[in-house]
Design a protein around this motif. Structure first.
Motif, PDB file in Angstrom:
ATOM      1  N   UNK A 221       2.372   1.787 -20.119  1.00 31.18           N
ATOM      2  CA  UNK A 221       3.237   2.803 -19.509  1.00 31.18           C
ATOM      3  C   UNK A 221       4.271   2.054 -18.666  1.00 31.18           C
ATOM      4  N   UNK A 222       5.539   2.469 -18.762  1.00 29.60           N
ATOM      5  CA  UNK A 222       6.584   1.836 -17.947  1.00 29.60           C
ATOM      6  C   UNK A 222       6.765   2.643 -16.665  1.00 29.60           C
ATOM      7  N   UNK A 223       6.725   1.955 -15.536  1.00 30.85           N
ATOM      8  CA  UNK A 223       6.889   2.649 -14.257  1.00 30.85           C
ATOM      9  C   UNK A 223       7.938   1.955 -13.398  1.00 30.85           C
ATOM     10  N   UNK A 224       8.568   2.754 -12.564  1.00 32.41           N
ATOM     11  CA  UNK A 224       9.401   2.197 -11.502  1.00 32.41           C
ATOM     12  C   UNK A 224       8.574   2.194 -10.230  1.00 32.41           C
ATOM     13  N   UNK A 225       8.719   1.151  -9.440  1.00 33.74           N
ATOM     14  CA  UNK A 225       8.023   1.077  -8.141  1.00 33.74           C
ATOM     15  C   UNK A 225       9.096   1.028  -7.064  1.00 33.74           C
ATOM     16  N   UNK A 226       9.093   2.028  -6.193  1.00 36.47           N
ATOM     17  CA  UNK A 226      10.149   2.156  -5.183  1.00 36.47           C
ATOM     18  C   UNK A 226      11.536   2.019  -5.821  1.00 36.47           C
ATOM     19  N   UNK A 227      11.688   2.636  -7.003  1.00 38.40           N
ATOM     20  CA  UNK A 227      12.993   2.650  -7.659  1.00 38.40           C
ATOM     21  C   UNK A 227      13.346   1.394  -8.433  1.00 38.40           C
TER      22      UNK A 227
ATOM     23  N   UNK B 123       0.813  -1.222   0.000  1.00 44.35           N
ATOM     24  CA  UNK B 123       0.000   0.000   0.000  1.00 44.35           C
ATOM     25  C   UNK B 123       0.844   1.269   0.000  1.00 44.35           C
ATOM     26  N   UNK B 124       2.132   1.139   0.288  1.00 43.54           N
ATOM     27  CA  UNK B 124       2.979   2.337   0.456  1.00 43.54           C
ATOM     28  C   UNK B 124       4.057   2.409  -0.623  1.00 43.54           C
ATOM     29  N   UNK B 125       3.725   2.131  -1.850  1.00 41.23           N
ATOM     30  CA  UNK B 125       4.748   2.095  -2.893  1.00 41.23           C
ATOM     31  C   UNK B 125       4.763   3.422  -3.649  1.00 41.23           C
ATOM     32  N   UNK B 126       5.987   3.942  -3.895  1.00 38.51           N
ATOM     33  CA  UNK B 126       6.110   5.176  -4.688  1.00 38.51           C
ATOM     34  C   UNK B 126       6.452   4.769  -6.117  1.00 38.51           C
ATOM     35  N   UNK B 127       5.637   5.232  -7.048  1.00 41.19           N
ATOM     36  CA  UNK B 127       5.948   4.864  -8.434  1.00 41.19           C
ATOM     37  C   UNK B 127       6.085   6.104  -9.305  1.00 41.19           C
ATOM     38  N   UNK B 128       6.838   5.953 -10.408  1.00 38.68           N
ATOM     39  CA  UNK B 128       6.956   7.085 -11.336  1.00 38.68           C
ATOM     40  C   UNK B 128       7.112   6.556 -12.760  1.00 38.68           C
ATOM     41  N   UNK B 129       6.624   7.378 -13.699  1.00 37.37           N
ATOM     42  CA  UNK B 129       6.641   6.989 -15.115  1.00 37.37           C
ATOM     43  C   UNK B 129       8.057   7.170 -15.663  1.00 37.37           C
TER      44      UNK B 129
END
Ligand code: NAI
Length: 493
Positions: free
Chosen positions: A477-483, A378-384
């Protein structure tokens, strides 16, 4: 109050083996605690044009009872009719399929003849994987099947396996997988197995690649106590396991869910012998035995198990197994033989201890108001960080790269890779790689854009430009999740 259990006898030999099973359960007094509620499912419902193969009233009864005992059902081949078994498991969230495979007295196999005692459980994830049945034709030549593996789905099945292992005195549980190839999906299944396993310190955990597992099971099946597997691999390995103990006729099956559990024979409707009164009811009887344990009738379950072992040991057999020198009996006579052995114990194998617990402990859960939402992370930081665009094309990779590379110029992305069937064909690759009419084109952030926080809008804008030149079949879309990258690399990338 009596527990209500939905009862679906099934098609073909289903009604015959169900009658035999009920005869035995009735004789044991199970009827004092349980009421069987008949439901309409199977061929007759399909034939009336209901593509689910079960009536609305049957669905409601299953939801009310939370327990189903079912015989085999005919699945229409081709067309729109879906397997009732798969529909029931998925619709009602019966996420774990538990099967017990063991050497039974009187059931001769190559292993029993060699003195090898087989006794292990398979816990198969029952809902996800390719069984989502999410399939699309993407181009003239390519069809895809989406394989979904979720963290909560993995957690549920692993936790159920470890709980069952703990309750059954199992000391070692294996995870079977193909995480060496499917690093993300099977990788997640294996990772969650290991994480959940930490809560069961007394149980040793191990993992094995599924192809090696198949070989090991044939060579030395006695090295396994319990194996947890994703859906499709579990399906295949379960049938292999059934072959070790005499065939599907001896493999019981329980589909366990939070709300609804289904107990069924794993063999089919055996149309070749239907109506002849010669079918073997063992698989359904063993499945009803698992049901008795599930609802807390532990004493009755142990009595039934001992009576079945003693009956098989005595050489009583239906025509599909056993010593051919002995005359086979019919389905009803087989059931009567089990009844005559109630209260007796086998002598060639250890009898099952008979506990005192003889009233149901099963508690029906309250009906949920909404579809339950399962979550693990529930606490994951993601970015495109980019996008994969899939196109229907028969051009060469260099030509595609030239066109799409320039289309990406005004965007924050640059073209980094083109693959075909998962193998990189641009910027490097081999001209010997055979291609089909379906390319994946990968765009990643340009140098200097790495720290920018983008939504998915720039990727969608790029997609729009590409769609003017090529038919886009799908898009990711390609994303990183927690880096960590949330996507795999192409073969050769
Ligand atoms: P099957 O399991 O019905 O039959 C294969 C062979 O095993 C046949 O020779 C049959 O006579 C024998 N056999 C099966 N169960 C037996 C038993 N209890 N006693 C003695 N012999 C037994 O598999 P098949 O022929 O591939 O499928 C027939 C139908 O069953 C199809 O419509 C299929 O969709 C359906 N099916 C349903 C299942 C379920 O409801 N769980 C599972 C598998 C198939």
């Amino acid at each position: 109050m009596s527990l209500r259990i939905a009862l679906a006898p099934g098609d073909g030999i289903g009604p015959e083996i169900m009658e035999a099973t009920l005869m035995v359960l009735h004789e044991m007094g199970v009827g004092q605690h349980v009421t069987f509620v008949p439901v309409e499912m199977g061929k007759a419902v399909f034939d009336r044009g209901e593509s689910r193969g079960m009536t609305e009233a049957a669905c409601r009864t299953v939801e009310e009872c939370g327990l189903v005992l079912k015989g085999p059902m005919e699945t229409p081949k081709g067309g729109g009719g879906k397997s009732i078994n798969v529909s029931l498991r998925k619709m009602y969230g019966a996420f774990a399929n538990l099967r017990h495979f063991r050497t039974l007295p009187g059931v001769e196999t190559v292993y029993s003849r060699a003195g090898v005692n087989v006794n292990f459980y398979i816990v198969r994830e029952n809902i996800e994987d390719t069984y989502g049945g999410i399939e699309h034709r993407l181009t003239n030549d390519v069809i895809e099947c989406k394989r979904l593996i979720s963290a909560p789905g993995c957690d549920q099945v692993s936790r159920f396996a470890f709980e069952t292992a703990r309750a059954s005195g199992i000391t070692k549980v294996h995870c079977g997988h193909k995480a060496n190839i499917m690093k993300m999906t099977d990788g997640l299944f294996l990772e969650r197995f290991r994480v959940i396993g930490q809560d069961y310190r007394e149980i040793e955990i191990a993992d094995v690649i599924v192809d090696a597992l198949c070989m090991n099971l044939v060579i030395r099946p006695q090295q396994y106590q319990m194996i947890v597997l994703p859906n499709l691999q579990g399906d295949i390995v379960s049938d292999l396991a059934a072959g070790l103990v005499g065939g599907l006729g001896f493999a019981p099956s329980a589909n366990i869910g939070q709300q609804v559990s289904i107990f069924e024979a794993v063999h089919g409707t055996a149309p070749d012998i239907a109506g002849k009164g010669i079918a073997n009811p063992t698989s359904l009887l063993l499945s009803s035995l698992m049901m008795l344990r599930h609802i807390g009738l532990l004493k009755q379950a142990a009595m039934l198990e001992n009576a079945m072992l003693a009956t098989l040991e005595s050489g009583v057999r239906t025509g599909d197994f056993g010593n051919p020198a002995k005359e086979p009996v019919g389905t009803a006579a087989f059931a009567k033989a089990i009844i005559s052995h109630l209260g007796k114990a086998p002598s060639s194998v250890s009898p099952v201890p008979v506990p005192e617990q003889d009233v149901p402990t099963f508690v029906r859960q309250a009906r949920p108001l909404n579809n339950p939402m399962l979550r693990t992370f529930t606490q994951v930081v993601n970015r495109v960080v980019g996008c994969d665009v899939y196109i229907d094309a028969t051009h060469g990779p260099t030509e595609i790269a030239t066109i799409l590379g320039s289309l990406a110029e005004p965007s924050p992305f640059r073209l980094t890779m083109i693959s075909n069937r998962g193998t990189q064909v641009w910027p490097t690759g081999s001209v010997y790689t055979e291609c089909v009419d379906y390319y994946r084109v990968r765009f990643e952030l340009k140098p200097g854009m790495a720290e920018k926080v983008l939504g998915q809008a720039p990727a969608i804008a790029l997609l729009g430009r590409i769609a003017e030149r090529f038919f886009v079949t799908d898009f990711q879309v390609l994303r990183e999740f927690d880096g960590r990258p949330g996507y795999s690399l192409a073969q050769g990338q």
